[in-house]
Design an enzyme around this catalytic site. Structure first.
Site, PDB file in Angstrom:
ATOM      1  N   HIS A  12     -36.473 -22.211  76.388  1.00  0.00           N
ATOM      2  CA  HIS A  12     -37.846 -22.183  75.880  1.00  0.00           C
ATOM      3  C   HIS A  12     -38.858 -21.949  76.999  1.00  0.00           C
ATOM      4  CE1 HIS A  12     -37.152 -23.108  71.658  1.00  0.00           C
ATOM      5  NE2 HIS A  12     -36.073 -23.710  72.108  1.00  0.00           N
ATOM      6  N   ARG A  46     -43.088 -19.601  64.448  1.00  0.00           N
ATOM      7  CA  ARG A  46     -42.089 -20.668  64.552  1.00  0.00           C
ATOM      8  C   ARG A  46     -42.713 -21.987  64.078  1.00  0.00           C
ATOM      9  NH1 ARG A  46     -41.920 -17.851  69.531  1.00  0.00           N
ATOM     10  NH2 ARG A  46     -40.037 -16.580  69.803  1.00  0.00           N
ATOM     11  N   ARG A  88     -41.595 -18.667  59.494  1.00  0.00           N
ATOM     12  CA  ARG A  88     -40.224 -19.173  59.343  1.00  0.00           C
ATOM     13  C   ARG A  88     -40.266 -20.663  59.022  1.00  0.00           C
ATOM     14  NH1 ARG A  88     -36.447 -18.624  64.499  1.00  0.00           N
ATOM     15  NH2 ARG A  88     -37.744 -20.344  65.257  1.00  0.00           N
ATOM     16  N   GLU A 118     -28.841 -14.039  61.501  1.00  0.00           N
ATOM     17  CA  GLU A 118     -28.527 -14.570  62.826  1.00  0.00           C
ATOM     18  C   GLU A 118     -27.138 -15.186  62.899  1.00  0.00           C
ATOM     19  OE1 GLU A 118     -31.464 -17.543  63.796  1.00  0.00           O
ATOM     20  OE2 GLU A 118     -31.608 -18.201  61.722  1.00  0.00           O
ATOM     21  N   ASN A 145     -31.119 -13.742  69.265  1.00  0.00           N
ATOM     22  CA  ASN A 145     -30.698 -14.800  70.194  1.00  0.00           C
ATOM     23  C   ASN A 145     -29.470 -15.529  69.644  1.00  0.00           C
ATOM     24  OD1 ASN A 145     -33.164 -13.945  71.094  1.00  0.00           O
ATOM     25  ND2 ASN A 145     -34.058 -15.954  71.306  1.00  0.00           N
ATOM     26  N   ASP A 146     -29.588 -16.020  68.409  1.00  0.00           N
ATOM     27  CA  ASP A 146     -28.469 -16.735  67.798  1.00  0.00           C
ATOM     28  C   ASP A 146     -27.352 -15.783  67.380  1.00  0.00           C
ATOM     29  OD1 ASP A 146     -28.845 -19.484  68.007  1.00  0.00           O
ATOM     30  OD2 ASP A 146     -30.258 -19.538  66.349  1.00  0.00           O
ATOM     31  N   ARG A 171     -25.881 -20.059  74.403  1.00  0.00           N
ATOM     32  CA  ARG A 171     -26.951 -19.358  75.125  1.00  0.00           C
ATOM     33  C   ARG A 171     -27.776 -20.274  76.007  1.00  0.00           C
ATOM     34  NH1 ARG A 171     -32.075 -19.030  72.171  1.00  0.00           N
ATOM     35  NH2 ARG A 171     -31.960 -20.110  70.182  1.00  0.00           N
ATOM     36  N   CYS A 217     -36.718 -10.045  65.229  1.00  0.00           N
ATOM     37  CA  CYS A 217     -37.711 -10.970  65.787  1.00  0.00           C
ATOM     38  C   CYS A 217     -37.148 -11.725  66.992  1.00  0.00           C
ATOM     39  CB  CYS A 217     -38.210 -11.953  64.736  1.00  0.00           C
ATOM     40  SG  CYS A 217     -36.934 -13.064  64.101  1.00  0.00           S
TER      41      CYS A 217
END
Length: 540
Positions: free
Chosen positions: A188, A295, A331, A430, A453-454, A464, A501
């Site tokens: 993050h 988010r 989301r 994802e 990412n996922d 990750r 995204c």
């Protein structure tokens, strides 16, 4: 001069003092006291000491930033002397026979909530101030010093790493860059750096010592280098490098207002990812076509308890209004895995990335989910809001979601509360499961958005967040790209649009590949909107 080498997560050069992020170690507990007058005296002594600290800060600020900017410390002193504030604390101590720490914390929460609910923007701003001055008093009462988490001057933030709940609390206007001991390029801290368009270097290891706190430093985000106490030659080179970078960014500004269209005429939407209302300004400044990912879990990370329907409604409404009709994809909460919130009471898991998270929490704790959905459907009256659901692995989950939405609509209708009926619904792609059944999913929803990412993590079976695996973590892996193409083909086969995204959407090396796949939208950090637009316009 000390030179430390790590891994760059965002380019650019920053020059400034190194400031280590300091964590408060205090825990506020409610305890019974026999002598309430002695406890009131404890509070008064702590308040007097806090006022003294603020006077010193005011004097220092006048020298550093001038009288106008130093006024905030005078305002804080006045707040500590406010009779309503003092009487509230002392009343709680006397009537409930509790310790001063609990009384201060309770009053701070009550006053902050009161200010935040006012219509006047100035008074709303006082909510943060009352929390700030109360924290100062609590630090004194708990004996943990001032507990400053961040300096009041522009600085490079240094830390072991920063959790999501910590990054959202930073005063971003004071951050020049990030330097962390640990973390990965998907942490993050890294995502925040890219969102803020500031240089960041991670993985510097324990050589990044707290002994360097307050020293002059330079981050070279292009090479992943941190220079501490740089010599004159290095400083000169870095200043020249920074000037060239700023010149390039100025050229990109000329792309504002231009279409996202290739030389051959192919168009694609370029949206922005954000974490809270304060990021909307960056979205508009960088000329994004909309918000491709809000988010919403950051609302939960910022709170000490579950955000109410009204709190959420106010935030979603403000974002929708500020975007003035442009698409805003929100989301639903993606709590769990690396985003832990104490008040959710989640059990510790051996493998949280594969555990109880995101839509799995929503479908099993429907009271939390329904509160968020009510706020979203109400806020959709004020703009172009779409709702997106994370971590979907089956069509059955979509059916359950739609059943809960039907309940929410029926309740709102029965209560006479206005809401929008035709909100666009989408899912995050994802997981490999969602890719493999994407044709069936596309029949149930209005759009897809790929969370790369996922998707990369689950496709490659690589955590990750584990920096030791960075050399194996390959988002360009043919399997990952094949998954994205399969989802795109199936979405289009059912007449639905698809975007990305995840962080991969900002990877300019893959822009042309994504255009060939026929992706309809790319949503990236606000700072990457213009570079991405430039790359699209260069493509054949």
């Amino acid at each position: 001069m000390i030179t430390l080498t790590g891994k760059s997560v965002f380019g650019g050069v920053s020059i400034g003092k190194l400031s280590f992020y300091k964590r408060n170690q205090k825990v506020i507990k409610r305890t019974h006291v026999d002598d309430v007058e002695a406890e009131c005296s404890r509070f008064q002594d702590a308040k007097a000491e806090a006022v003294g600290q603020l006077k010193e800060l005011y004097d220092k600020a006048i020298e550093d930033v001038g009288e106008a900017n130093a006024m905030i410390f005078e305002i804080h002193q006045m707040m500590l002397e406010d009779l309503d504030y003092i009487e509230s604390i002392e009343n709680i101590i006397r009537t409930q026979e509790v310790n001063a720490e609990f009384a201060v914390a309770t009053t701070a929460d009550n006053f902050a909530q009161m200010f935040a609910s006012m219509d006047d923007a100035y008074m709303q701003g006082r909510a943060a101030d009352v929390k700030d001055v109360s924290e100062r008093v609590l630090d004194i009462l708990c004996g943990v010093g001032e507990g400053v988490k961040q300096t009041d001057e522009l600085s490079i933030i240094a830390a072991d790493d920063l959790a999501p709940s910590e990054t959202v609390q930073l005063d971003k206007s004071k951050v020049l860059g990030f330097a962390t001991m640990y973390g990965s390029s998907n942490s993050h801290t890294a995502i925040l750096a890219r969102t803020m368009n500031i240089p960041a270097v991670i993985g510097l290891g324990e050589a990044l010592s707290q002994d360097y706190d307050g020293k002059m430093a330079v981050i070279d985000g292009f090479t992943g280098t941190l220079y501490i106490d740089p010599d004159e030659e290095t400083l000169t080179v870095m200043k020249e490098k920074r000037a060239k970078d700023l010149e390039q960014k100025a050229l990109l500004e000329q792309l504002k207002g231009k279409e996202n269209v290739t030389k051959s005429g192919q168009k694609i939407n370029v949206y922005a990812n954000i974490g809270n209302v304060s990021d909307v300004g960056a979205v508009l400044k960088n000329d994004a076509g909309g918000i491709g990912l809000f988010r919403s879990e950051f609302l939960y990370l910022e709170n000490d308890t579950f955000p109410t329907e009204e709190q959420q409604f106010a935030v979603y409404k403000q974002v929708a209004e500020n975007m003035a009709g442009k698409k805003v994809i929100i989301r639903t909460l993606d709590i769990g895995a690396d985003k832990q919130v104490d008040y959710f009471g989640l059990d510790k898991e051996d493998n949280p990335a594969l555990g109880y998270r995101a839509i799995r929490i929503c479908l099993t704790r429907t009271e939390i989910f329904k509160t968020q959905l009510r706020a979203l459907y109400r806020a959709a009256m004020f703009g172009n809001i779409s709702i997106m659901f994370p971590m979907i692995i089956s069509v059955g989950e979509i059916h359950k979601i739609k059943a809960i939405i039907a309940e929410v609509k029926a309740e709102l209708k029965a209560e006479g509360i206005p809401y929008r009926e035709d909100v666009e619904l989408g899912v995050m792609i994802e997981t490999p499961a969602s890719v493999m059944i994407s044709r069936e999913l596309a029949k149930e929803v209005d759009y897809f958005s790929v969370g790369t990412n996922d998707l990369t993590q689950y496709t490659l079976a690589i955590d990750r967040q584990n920096s030791k695996l960075d050399e194996f973590y390959d988002p360009h892996h043919p399997a990952v790209l094949a998954m994205i193409k399969m989802a795109a083909d199936n979405a289009h086969a059912e007449g639905k649009w698809i975007g990305i995204c995840g962080e991969l959407g900002a990877d300019l090396e893959l822009t042309e590949e994504f255009l060939k796949m026929g992706l309809d939208e790319l949503s990236v950090s606000p700072s990457m909107v213009l570079p991405l637009r430039k790359r699209i316009r260069e493509c054949e």
